[in-house]
Design an enzyme around this catalytic site. Sequence first.
Site, PDB file in Angstrom:
ATOM      1  N   HIS A 188      -3.917  -8.198  82.015  1.00 52.77           N
ATOM      2  CA  HIS A 188      -3.417  -7.078  82.815  1.00 52.77           C
ATOM      3  C   HIS A 188      -4.250  -6.887  84.080  1.00 52.77           C
ATOM      4  CE1 HIS A 188      -2.143  -5.894  78.617  1.00 52.77           C
ATOM      5  NE2 HIS A 188      -1.005  -5.736  79.252  1.00 52.77           N
ATOM      6  N   MET A 234      -4.302 -14.401  76.596  1.00 53.45           N
ATOM      7  CA  MET A 234      -4.671 -12.998  76.380  1.00 53.45           C
ATOM      8  C   MET A 234      -3.432 -12.225  75.947  1.00 53.45           C
ATOM      9  SD  MET A 234      -7.864 -12.082  77.985  1.00 53.45           S
ATOM     10  CE  MET A 234      -9.108 -13.134  78.743  1.00 53.45           C
TER      11      MET A 234
END
Lengths: 297, 297
Positions: free
Chosen positions: A52, A199
């Site tokens: 992110h 991730m």
Amino acid sequence: MTTEATSGAGRHARGPHTVSTVADLRAQVQAWRGEGLRVALVPTMGALHEGHMSLIRRAKMLADRVVVSVFVNPTQFGPNEDFGRYPRQLEQDRFKIGMAGGHLVYAPTVEEMYPAGFATTISVSGVSSGLCGDARPGHFDGVATVVCKLLLQALPDVAIFGEKDWQQLAVIRRMATDLNVPVSIEGAPIVREMDGLAMSSRNAYLTDDERAVANHLYKTLKQIADDIDEGVDVGQACAWGMGELGRKGFAAVDYLEVRDAETLEPVDTVTRPARVLAAAFLGKTRLIDNVACGVKG
Amino acid sequence: MTTEATSGAGRHARGPHTVSTVADLRAQVQAWRGEGLRVALVPTMGALHEGHMSLIRRAKMLADRVVVSVFVNPTQFGPNEDFGRYPRQLEQDRFKIGMAGGHLVYAPTVEEMYPAGFATTISVSGVSSGLCGDARPGHFDGVATVVCKLLLQALPDVAIFGEKDWQQLAVIRRMATDLNVPVSIEGAPIVREMDGLAMSSRNAYLTDDERAVANHLYKTLKQIADDIDEGVDVGQACAWGMGELGRKGFAAVDYLEVRDAETLEPVDTVTRPARVLAAAFLGKTRLIDNVACGVKG
């Protein structure tokens, strides 16, 4: 609401200004755009990780102001999926968004997003067929609908999505193009752990033993892509991959396929950019990943 | 494209400036809004009559500039419906739009609206159930999708729709609210011929004999509404109406019902604003109409 509710100095330490209503979100974004500033939106479900952060950094390269939405969208979870236990940690997320340089956090409630009487669904055919679309019925309707809402709530210049959810990105691009949503859609590359594991907020579910083998999802996909690029038959490469995932400890494989990178149509022979995509379970945790192939050829 | 492609004096005589691409439409609307002008959109399928003129006049009361779209949308017609023979008369329509004071005509091709690969559908549950939703499967998906597109293509301040298509208006309001479409939706009252027949492009299909009795659709609905307002039972009033339409020459009645004016839920007893709605055939022509009831009570 003032244009900048917190000063620049204090903002990062305490986390960026946070709004929870469409009205406050629009007021801030319109104020910025009225000043001639370019605005980017990074939609997330929170539980932010380095992936992110890379989306926020990419957003900062594309725009003057970055809005990060944090909303765990119930309509994209199936009845037996992990909506209830999906990690929620808004204060940590706000801190991380501030550290990455985000300017505004939008964290609406479920009631703000889906008030009583809500009755509208967006469906995208074609790119949503197969892969996660088969494994998670209704998932992409939920994604297309909530992303359309977020885009029209914020009305940014650009919105950034991760390529880890490759099929989701294809569905969002198709939806935004088809409905003439006046926002540019940008993909950003997958961020991986040192050992190759993509991730994901769901990596937090993994036990130590599961985490130790989780990177074999990526390794297997990469090997398949390399093999295909070196001339191995697509079906043969995928069959090897299915076996390999089993040998490394994956309990079940939802899918492992090679698809056209853009249309997501299945491909037997790679003649243009394609993607090797998979979803597989380690214990109860479902991991997805994808890698490019056919890019050189 | 210049901000005003034709001069004010010449525009009405020749018809207003006409664009056929999203890019040209957006350029004009954004130029106007950039000048601080308020913009209204009146979506139509062309074959304009006095009902459309009233929408344009209403739009002029709500905004500084009025865009009228003319697009016969294939996706809202069923396979056995009148898409092929639906009247198309763009030059006449442009003249009428100019006479009513419209400033811009948007007349896209089917390819501009639905390019190759188009794959997105918007569905609205609840208000689209029953009535025309049952009689015309898929109709309101087509309406919701094309209207969302037109709203996001033009990005006006306000869009105006006729109350003749009451259920359509309810579906559009629901869609726009649910998806946070940043456009205000306004309804405008039904315009009727001298004898009460609701104006409709489909009235052109009627033979002289059919036209002579067509106003009984309105007369019957009005009588039902008056009877209910005076205490007659809803079921009894509708049963009388079904018989009356048959006696006046209507070949088949798709539906004749009393529904809540806003939610469109069926009502047995009128305690808040309701609507008497019907669709009935004269020969091969399907007419719809609706009237208010329960407004006084």
